[in-house]
Motif scaffolding. Structure first.
Motif, short mmCIF file in Angstrom:
data_model
loop_
_atom_site.label_atom_id
_atom_site.label_comp_id
_atom_site.label_asym_id
_atom_site.label_seq_id
_atom_site.Cartn_x
_atom_site.Cartn_y
_atom_site.Cartn_z
N TYR A 238 3.07 -0.06 -3.46
CA TYR A 238 2.19 -0.68 -2.47
C TYR A 238 2.13 -2.17 -2.73
O TYR A 238 2.62 -2.66 -3.76
CB TYR A 238 0.79 -0.06 -2.49
CG TYR A 238 0.15 0.03 -3.85
CD1 TYR A 238 0.34 1.16 -4.66
CD2 TYR A 238 -0.65 -1.01 -4.34
CE1 TYR A 238 -0.24 1.24 -5.91
CE2 TYR A 238 -1.22 -0.93 -5.59
CZ TYR A 238 -1.02 0.21 -6.37
OH TYR A 238 -1.60 0.28 -7.61
N TYR A 239 1.56 -2.89 -1.78
CA TYR A 239 1.54 -4.35 -1.83
C TYR A 239 0.12 -4.84 -1.55
O TYR A 239 -0.54 -4.34 -0.64
CB TYR A 239 2.51 -4.91 -0.78
CG TYR A 239 3.93 -4.44 -0.99
CD1 TYR A 239 4.33 -3.18 -0.55
CD2 TYR A 239 4.85 -5.24 -1.65
CE1 TYR A 239 5.62 -2.73 -0.77
CE2 TYR A 239 6.14 -4.79 -1.86
CZ TYR A 239 6.52 -3.54 -1.42
OH TYR A 239 7.79 -3.09 -1.64
N LEU A 240 -0.32 -5.80 -2.31
CA LEU A 240 -1.67 -6.34 -2.20
C LEU A 240 -1.61 -7.82 -1.89
O LEU A 240 -0.69 -8.52 -2.33
CB LEU A 240 -2.44 -6.11 -3.51
CG LEU A 240 -2.59 -4.66 -3.94
CD1 LEU A 240 -3.08 -4.57 -5.37
CD2 LEU A 240 -3.55 -3.93 -3.01
N PHE A 241 -2.63 -8.29 -1.15
CA PHE A 241 -2.65 -9.68 -0.70
C PHE A 241 -4.06 -10.24 -0.81
O PHE A 241 -5.05 -9.51 -0.73
CB PHE A 241 -2.24 -9.77 0.78
CG PHE A 241 -0.87 -9.26 1.09
CD1 PHE A 241 -0.63 -7.91 1.22
CD2 PHE A 241 0.18 -10.15 1.27
CE1 PHE A 241 0.64 -7.43 1.51
CE2 PHE A 241 1.45 -9.68 1.58
CZ PHE A 241 1.68 -8.33 1.69
N TRP A 242 -4.14 -11.56 -0.93
CA TRP A 242 -5.38 -12.29 -0.72
C TRP A 242 -5.10 -13.37 0.32
O TRP A 242 -4.07 -14.05 0.26
CB TRP A 242 -5.88 -12.95 -2.00
CG TRP A 242 -6.67 -12.03 -2.88
CD1 TRP A 242 -6.23 -11.28 -3.93
CD2 TRP A 242 -8.07 -11.78 -2.79
NE1 TRP A 242 -7.25 -10.58 -4.49
CE2 TRP A 242 -8.41 -10.86 -3.82
CE3 TRP A 242 -9.10 -12.24 -1.97
CZ2 TRP A 242 -9.71 -10.40 -4.04
CZ3 TRP A 242 -10.39 -11.79 -2.17
CH2 TRP A 242 -10.69 -10.88 -3.19
N TYR A 243 -6.07 -13.48 1.27
CA TYR A 243 -6.03 -14.53 2.27
C TYR A 243 -7.36 -15.28 2.25
O TYR A 243 -8.41 -14.72 1.96
CB TYR A 243 -5.84 -13.94 3.68
CG TYR A 243 -4.44 -13.50 4.01
CD1 TYR A 243 -3.98 -12.25 3.64
CD2 TYR A 243 -3.58 -14.35 4.71
CE1 TYR A 243 -2.69 -11.84 3.96
CE2 TYR A 243 -2.29 -13.94 5.03
CZ TYR A 243 -1.86 -12.69 4.65
OH TYR A 243 -0.57 -12.30 4.96
N LYS A 244 -7.29 -16.56 2.61
CA LYS A 244 -8.48 -17.41 2.73
C LYS A 244 -8.68 -17.74 4.20
O LYS A 244 -7.73 -18.09 4.90
CB LYS A 244 -8.28 -18.70 1.92
CG LYS A 244 -9.36 -19.74 2.08
CD LYS A 244 -9.00 -20.99 1.26
CE LYS A 244 -10.06 -22.07 1.40
NZ LYS A 244 -9.72 -23.29 0.61
N GLN A 245 -9.92 -17.64 4.67
CA GLN A 245 -10.23 -18.01 6.05
C GLN A 245 -11.32 -19.08 6.04
O GLN A 245 -12.51 -18.79 5.94
CB GLN A 245 -10.68 -16.80 6.86
CG GLN A 245 -10.81 -17.08 8.36
CD GLN A 245 -11.07 -15.82 9.17
OE1 GLN A 245 -11.88 -14.98 8.78
NE2 GLN A 245 -10.39 -15.68 10.30
N PRO A 246 -10.92 -20.36 6.12
CA PRO A 246 -11.92 -21.45 6.14
C PRO A 246 -12.65 -21.46 7.47
O PRO A 246 -12.29 -20.70 8.38
CB PRO A 246 -11.05 -22.70 5.95
CG PRO A 246 -9.69 -22.30 6.41
CD PRO A 246 -9.55 -20.83 6.16
N PRO A 247 -13.66 -22.31 7.60
CA PRO A 247 -14.43 -22.36 8.85
C PRO A 247 -13.57 -22.58 10.10
O PRO A 247 -13.96 -22.18 11.19
CB PRO A 247 -15.40 -23.51 8.61
CG PRO A 247 -15.58 -23.52 7.12
CD PRO A 247 -14.25 -23.14 6.55
#
Lengths: 116, 117
Positions: free
Chosen positions: B32-41
């Motif tokens: 499996y594959y894991l991710f982190w994303y950032k969502q600024p304003p």
């Protein structure tokens, strides 16, 4: 290089109307995804294209939603007979389409749809 | 769909503090594959990291570091010496090589991080 672009950035429509949302992926990316993000939630998958064909449309909520990608580049998400519950941010993402789709998706800025 | 849980809804820290964002995932898959994303304003999701299940090495990128623990199904994200520009919503996500959901990313609900001066 240019990232994923989406137009319009904002769309306000009335209940029952038809809307089209456009996504222009990163040049050369064969895989394209649509997601929907409601306030305070993470994005939810709608549909995935590999080239021109929809490889997985299991996330479309009902038959009012439809998406096309006729030339394998730009995609249009179409919503018929819009309802107030369709109000959300619609996100598009693209990826190179390598390794059977298990590559990294890059997102556009989204289209905020408001149905009055 | 196999769930991704981000138990922390909101975190508030003062600039220069370290902060850890938790992510716990469900899996029935060996790969499996894991991710982190950032969502600024501004709203655009920004890719931070991708991790494969067969590579358990932790990773550091500047002030960011990730701790992947298969034994506890966790993939936590630490920001060292936080800055005001780190204020954003952070999403953990996954997909699987043999999931019935195709290649869809399955996101957690996100953790809203506020860094104050």
């Amino acid at each position: 290089g240019a990232g994923v672009s989406q137009t319009p950035s904002n769309k306000v429509t009335e209940k029952g109307k038809y809307v089209e949302l456009r996504c222009d992926p990163i040049s050369g990316h064969t895989a394209l995804y649509w997601y929907r993000q409601s306030l305070g939630q993470g994005p939810e998958f709608l549909i995935y294209f590999q080239g021109t064909g929809a490889a997985d449309d299991s996330g479309l909520p009902n038959d009012r939603f439809f998406a096309v990608r006729p030339e394998g580049s730009v995609s249009t998400l179409k919503i018929q007979r819009t309802e107030r519950g369709d109000s959300a941010v619609y996100l598009c993402a693209s990826s190179p389409g390598l390794a059977g789709g298990r590559d990294t998706q890059y997102f556009g800025p989204g289209t905020r749809l408001t149905v009055l | 769909a196999q769930k991704v849980t981000q138990a922390q809804t909101e975190i508030s820290v003062v600039e220069k503090e370290d902060v850890t964002l938790d992510c716990v995932y469900e899996t029935r898959d060996t790969t499996y594959y894991l991710f982190w994303y950032k969502q600024p304003p501004s709203g655009e999701l920004v890719f931070l990291i991708r991790r494969n299940s067969f590579d358990e090495q932790n990773e550091i990128s500047g002030r960011y570091s990730w701790n992947f623990q298969k034994s506890t199904s966790s993939f936590n994200f630490t920001i060292t010496a936080s800055q005001v520009v780190d204020s954003a919503v952070y999403f953990c996500a996954r997909y699987s090589s043999n999931s019935n959901s195709g290649y869809a990313l399955n996101f957690g609900k996100g953790t809203s991080l506020l860094v104050t001066p």
